[in-house]
Design a protein around this motif. Structure first.
Motif, PDB file in Angstrom:
ATOM      1  N   LEU A 255     123.703   3.888 132.576  1.00  0.00           N
ATOM      2  CA  LEU A 255     123.216   2.654 131.960  1.00  0.00           C
ATOM      3  C   LEU A 255     121.796   2.852 131.433  1.00  0.00           C
ATOM      4  O   LEU A 255     121.464   2.408 130.322  1.00  0.00           O
ATOM      5  N   TRP A 256     120.956   3.489 132.219  1.00  0.00           N
ATOM      6  CA  TRP A 256     119.577   3.764 131.805  1.00  0.00           C
ATOM      7  C   TRP A 256     119.544   4.627 130.552  1.00  0.00           C
ATOM      8  O   TRP A 256     118.771   4.368 129.626  1.00  0.00           O
ATOM      9  N   GLU A 257     120.401   5.670 130.500  1.00  0.00           N
ATOM     10  CA  GLU A 257     120.448   6.547 129.336  1.00  0.00           C
ATOM     11  C   GLU A 257     120.918   5.794 128.093  1.00  0.00           C
ATOM     12  O   GLU A 257     120.391   6.005 126.989  1.00  0.00           O
ATOM     13  N   ARG A 258     121.894   4.919 128.253  1.00  0.00           N
ATOM     14  CA  ARG A 258     122.419   4.171 127.105  1.00  0.00           C
ATOM     15  C   ARG A 258     121.399   3.188 126.546  1.00  0.00           C
ATOM     16  O   ARG A 258     121.191   3.108 125.338  1.00  0.00           O
ATOM     17  N   LEU A 259     120.711   2.453 127.432  1.00  0.00           N
ATOM     18  CA  LEU A 259     119.778   1.438 126.960  1.00  0.00           C
ATOM     19  C   LEU A 259     118.525   2.035 126.352  1.00  0.00           C
ATOM     20  O   LEU A 259     117.923   1.465 125.431  1.00  0.00           O
ATOM     21  N   PRO A 264     112.796   5.703 123.602  1.00  0.00           N
ATOM     22  CA  PRO A 264     112.169   6.598 124.593  1.00  0.00           C
ATOM     23  C   PRO A 264     110.748   6.189 124.971  1.00  0.00           C
ATOM     24  O   PRO A 264     110.242   6.592 126.022  1.00  0.00           O
ATOM     25  N   GLU A 265     110.098   5.388 124.119  1.00  0.00           N
ATOM     26  CA  GLU A 265     108.735   4.975 124.417  1.00  0.00           C
ATOM     27  C   GLU A 265     108.653   4.051 125.622  1.00  0.00           C
ATOM     28  O   GLU A 265     107.565   3.849 126.197  1.00  0.00           O
ATOM     29  N   LEU A 266     109.788   3.473 126.035  1.00  0.00           N
ATOM     30  CA  LEU A 266     109.800   2.572 127.189  1.00  0.00           C
ATOM     31  C   LEU A 266     109.917   3.310 128.521  1.00  0.00           C
ATOM     32  O   LEU A 266     109.823   2.691 129.576  1.00  0.00           O
ATOM     33  N   SER A 267     110.094   4.613 128.458  1.00  0.00           N
ATOM     34  CA  SER A 267     110.360   5.370 129.682  1.00  0.00           C
ATOM     35  C   SER A 267     109.279   6.404 129.953  1.00  0.00           C
ATOM     36  O   SER A 267     108.726   7.012 129.029  1.00  0.00           O
ATOM     37  N   ILE A 268     108.981   6.575 131.245  1.00  0.00           N
ATOM     38  CA  ILE A 268     108.074   7.640 131.685  1.00  0.00           C
ATOM     39  C   ILE A 268     108.840   8.726 132.427  1.00  0.00           C
ATOM     40  O   ILE A 268     108.246   9.660 132.967  1.00  0.00           O
ATOM     41  N   GLU A 269     110.165   8.596 132.471  1.00  0.00           N
ATOM     42  CA  GLU A 269     111.008   9.556 133.168  1.00  0.00           C
ATOM     43  C   GLU A 269     111.287  10.768 132.282  1.00  0.00           C
ATOM     44  O   GLU A 269     111.569  10.636 131.088  1.00  0.00           O
ATOM     45  N   ALA A 270     111.218  11.968 132.861  1.00  0.00           N
ATOM     46  CA  ALA A 270     111.540  13.191 132.131  1.00  0.00           C
ATOM     47  C   ALA A 270     113.047  13.388 132.098  1.00  0.00           C
ATOM     48  O   ALA A 270     113.751  13.012 133.041  1.00  0.00           O
ATOM     49  N   PRO A 271     113.583  13.960 131.027  1.00  0.00           N
ATOM     50  CA  PRO A 271     115.034  14.225 130.969  1.00  0.00           C
ATOM     51  C   PRO A 271     115.463  15.126 132.117  1.00  0.00           C
ATOM     52  O   PRO A 271     114.823  16.133 132.410  1.00  0.00           O
ATOM     53  N   MET A 272     116.556  14.750 132.740  1.00  0.00           N
ATOM     54  CA  MET A 272     117.046  15.508 133.902  1.00  0.00           C
ATOM     55  C   MET A 272     118.510  15.167 134.127  1.00  0.00           C
ATOM     56  O   MET A 272     118.931  14.023 133.938  1.00  0.00           O
ATOM     57  N   SER A 273     119.294  16.163 134.526  1.00  0.00           N
ATOM     58  CA  SER A 273     120.702  15.905 134.804  1.00  0.00           C
ATOM     59  C   SER A 273     120.832  15.034 136.043  1.00  0.00           C
ATOM     60  O   SER A 273     119.945  15.007 136.898  1.00  0.00           O
ATOM     61  N   ARG A 274     121.981  14.354 136.150  1.00  0.00           N
ATOM     62  CA  ARG A 274     122.170  13.459 137.286  1.00  0.00           C
ATOM     63  C   ARG A 274     122.208  14.227 138.604  1.00  0.00           C
ATOM     64  O   ARG A 274     121.700  13.763 139.629  1.00  0.00           O
ATOM     65  N   ILE A 275     122.805  15.405 138.584  1.00  0.00           N
ATOM     66  CA  ILE A 275     122.901  16.201 139.814  1.00  0.00           C
ATOM     67  C   ILE A 275     121.511  16.642 140.271  1.00  0.00           C
ATOM     68  O   ILE A 275     121.141  16.492 141.442  1.00  0.00           O
ATOM     69  N   ALA A 276     120.722  17.166 139.325  1.00  0.00           N
ATOM     70  CA  ALA A 276     119.350  17.598 139.664  1.00  0.00           C
ATOM     71  C   ALA A 276     118.518  16.419 140.129  1.00  0.00           C
ATOM     72  O   ALA A 276     117.705  16.537 141.049  1.00  0.00           O
ATOM     73  N   LEU A 277     118.729  15.281 139.498  1.00  0.00           N
ATOM     74  CA  LEU A 277     117.965  14.087 139.845  1.00  0.00           C
ATOM     75  C   LEU A 277     118.242  13.635 141.271  1.00  0.00           C
ATOM     76  O   LEU A 277     117.332  13.327 142.046  1.00  0.00           O
ATOM     77  N   CYS A 278     119.512  13.612 141.647  1.00  0.00           N
ATOM     78  CA  CYS A 278     119.883  13.127 142.981  1.00  0.00           C
ATOM     79  C   CYS A 278     119.538  14.112 144.080  1.00  0.00           C
ATOM     80  O   CYS A 278     119.469  13.747 145.249  1.00  0.00           O
TER      81      CYS A 278
END
Length: 344
Positions: A255-259, A264-278
């Motif tokens: 949902l976060w990726e879709r919205l 991208p200016e609304l996010s401070i999160e770096a791109p990362m796969s879901r597995i690496a993230l968790c």
């Protein structure tokens, strides 16, 4: 029989201390580790066997007697700090730290002056001969500190007991209080025995000796199990909260990726796969950030459509974060950390 139980208690104390090493290497539970280490050393030196072994290794000059009392004072300071950290909402304040540090330092310096300025005939860790008033004062510095600590701990546990709703936590507090009662009883007995010997008394009754040995066996067991149980409860809550946090993070990421795909200016999160993230340790921070960024995107662009399942997911994340924050504010400072507060 007493010897077997005694060594079993020592093994449990040292085993618990070693189990804390991985946490210490990760920068956690350091205060508890140092207390358990000092406590294990102190309780081991109460026994004649370990005391004689250590004294022989140090040259047989009785310096082990000084080490025993010094570690006992350190135990008092560390345990008081540990209890105040656990039962106080404000945690261990700088004032409490200074009191513990300078109080322990002052008593150890006083003991060093008394010990090295007198030529005591020390046969074992509990011996005080007739007329050894300086040695009596020396021992009383430790014993009185132990009684003050025991009373302070019992009061703190009683205060925390009224705030807790978890039955297991209440049992842990009762065990710690019972251990403190036995410590107080042991100290009173030893003070009486020491006064009797200093005034020329000979021998100790079997009942007094039985109570003294019983206290030294039961007190560390109750204190160790009580503190360990509290630590286990905190760790289990950590694991449960972490598992839920990771599940919610996994589910909210699409949902976060879709919205935010076109924003991208609304996010401070770096791109990362879901597995690496968790798999990362700061999963709670990422969950909080992505939840906030999703809500911000929905507020700025209300035309965005959400399915009923996605709306329910946002509500679940909000509830999870609120419960974690409420638990942090409403409970005492045990082994848990509030990563959500750090993410704000």
């Amino acid at each position: 029989m007493f010897t077997l139980v005694e060594y079993a208690v020592f093994s449990a104390l040292w085993g618990t201390t070693l189990l804390l090493v991985p946490s210490v290497l990760r920068g956690r539970r350091r205060l508890l580790f140092w207390f358990m280490l000092a406590f294990a050393i102190t309780m081991s030196l109460i026994s004649d066997g370990p005391y004689a072994l250590v004294d022989e290794l140090l040259g047989g000059v009785g310096i082990t007697y000084f080490i025993f009392h010094a570690t006992a004072i350190i135990c008092v300071a560390l345990f008081d700090s540990l209890i105040q950290t656990a039962v106080s909402k404000s945690g261990l304040t700088p004032t409490r730290k200074r009191i513990a540090l300078w109080g322990a330092t002052g008593l150890i310096i006083l003991q060093a002056c008394l010990f090295f300025a007198n030529n005591w005939d020390i046969d074992n860790v509990q011996f005080i001969g007739a007329g050894d008033w300086s040695q009596l004062v020396y021992s009383f510095t430790t014993w009185i500190a132990l009684i003050v600590l025991a009373i302070s701990t019992i009061v703190a546990c009683a205060t925390d007991f009224r705030r807790q709703s978890d039955t297991t936590l209440k049992i842990a507090l009762v065990m710690v209080s019972a251990g403190c009662v036995l410590v107080s009883l042991y100290v009173v007995i030893q003070m009486g025995v020491a006064i009797n010997r200093a005034t020329g008394g000979i021998g100790v009754s079997a009942t007094v000796n039985f109570l003294s040995v019983g206290c030294t066996l039961l007190a560390p067991v109750l204190l160790s199990v009580g503190l360990g149980l509290r630590l286990l409860i905190g760790a289990s809550r950590n694991l449960r909260d972490a598992a839920r946090s990771r599940r919610l993070l996994w589910k909210v990421t699409p949902l976060w990726e879709r919205l935010l795909a076109d924003r991208p200016e609304l996010s401070i999160e770096a791109p990362m796969s879901r597995i690496a993230l968790c798999l990362q340790g700061n999963h709670a921070v990422h969950l909080y950030r992505r939840y906030v960024e999703v809500r911000d995107c929905l507020l700025l662009y209300p035309v965005q459509s959400l399915s009923a399942r996605e709306a329910k997911l946002i509500q679940r994340i909000e509830e999870h974060i609120r419960q974690a924050s409420d638990a942090y504010r409403g409970t005492t400072n045990d082994s848990r950390t509030d990563e959500y507060q750090n993410a704000r």
